[in-house]
Design a protein around this motif. Structure first.
Motif, mmCIF file in Angstrom:
data_model
loop_
_atom_site.group_PDB
_atom_site.id
_atom_site.type_symbol
_atom_site.label_atom_id
_atom_site.label_comp_id
_atom_site.label_asym_id
_atom_site.label_seq_id
_atom_site.Cartn_x
_atom_site.Cartn_y
_atom_site.Cartn_z
ATOM 1 N N ARG A 55 48.649 37.124 18.129
ATOM 2 C CA ARG A 55 49.952 36.700 17.642
ATOM 3 C C ARG A 55 50.851 37.924 17.593
ATOM 4 O O ARG A 55 50.377 39.052 17.592
ATOM 5 C CB ARG A 55 49.837 36.036 16.267
ATOM 6 C CG ARG A 55 49.314 36.935 15.186
ATOM 7 C CD ARG A 55 49.081 36.159 13.890
ATOM 8 N NE ARG A 55 48.690 37.038 12.828
ATOM 9 C CZ ARG A 55 47.485 37.591 12.663
ATOM 10 N NH1 ARG A 55 46.537 37.350 13.551
ATOM 11 N NH2 ARG A 55 47.223 38.376 11.649
ATOM 12 N N SER A 56 52.114 37.720 17.539
ATOM 13 C CA SER A 56 53.079 38.813 17.513
ATOM 14 C C SER A 56 52.836 39.708 16.296
ATOM 15 O O SER A 56 52.645 39.224 15.180
ATOM 16 C CB SER A 56 54.497 38.243 17.458
ATOM 17 O OG SER A 56 55.427 39.278 17.402
ATOM 18 N N GLY A 57 52.796 40.996 16.536
ATOM 19 C CA GLY A 57 52.625 41.964 15.458
ATOM 20 C C GLY A 57 51.183 42.260 15.092
ATOM 21 O O GLY A 57 50.927 43.067 14.214
ATOM 22 N N ALA A 58 50.229 41.628 15.746
ATOM 23 C CA ALA A 58 48.816 41.868 15.437
ATOM 24 C C ALA A 58 48.348 43.147 16.118
ATOM 25 O O ALA A 58 48.797 43.490 17.203
ATOM 26 C CB ALA A 58 47.968 40.694 15.906
ATOM 27 N N GLY A 59 47.449 43.848 15.481
ATOM 28 C CA GLY A 59 46.871 45.062 16.042
ATOM 29 C C GLY A 59 45.374 44.905 16.228
ATOM 30 O O GLY A 59 44.766 43.957 15.735
#
Length: 73
Positions: free
Chosen positions: A62-66
């Motif tokens: 998902r967006s922003g996941a590391g």
């Protein structure tokens, strides 16, 4: 139209002579292992004899996941 969830998989492949670590994106565990097998075949000139496939980690993308990869694992 529903959007299919994707996952980031970290897979370890125990060969007879060497251990490989692969990171693949797939929508299911089965597709992840299929993709990992194809990537390993592309990487090697001769396909290695594999003793064991291990799923080490699975994370939803998902967006922003590391993603942290610990080289000791």
């Amino acid at each position: 139209m529903s959007q299919q969830e994707l996952y980031l998989y970290r897979i370890q492949v125990e060969g007879e002579e060497k251990t490989f670590h692969l990171v693949v994106v797939a929508s299911s565990d089965e597709k992840a292992f299929d993709t990992a097998e194809k990537e390993l075949e592309r990487y090697m000139l001769v396909s290695p004899k594999v003793k064991e496939w291990l799923l080490l980690e699975k994370k939803r993308i998902r967006s922003g996941a590391g993603y942290v990869i610990d080289p000791t694992v």
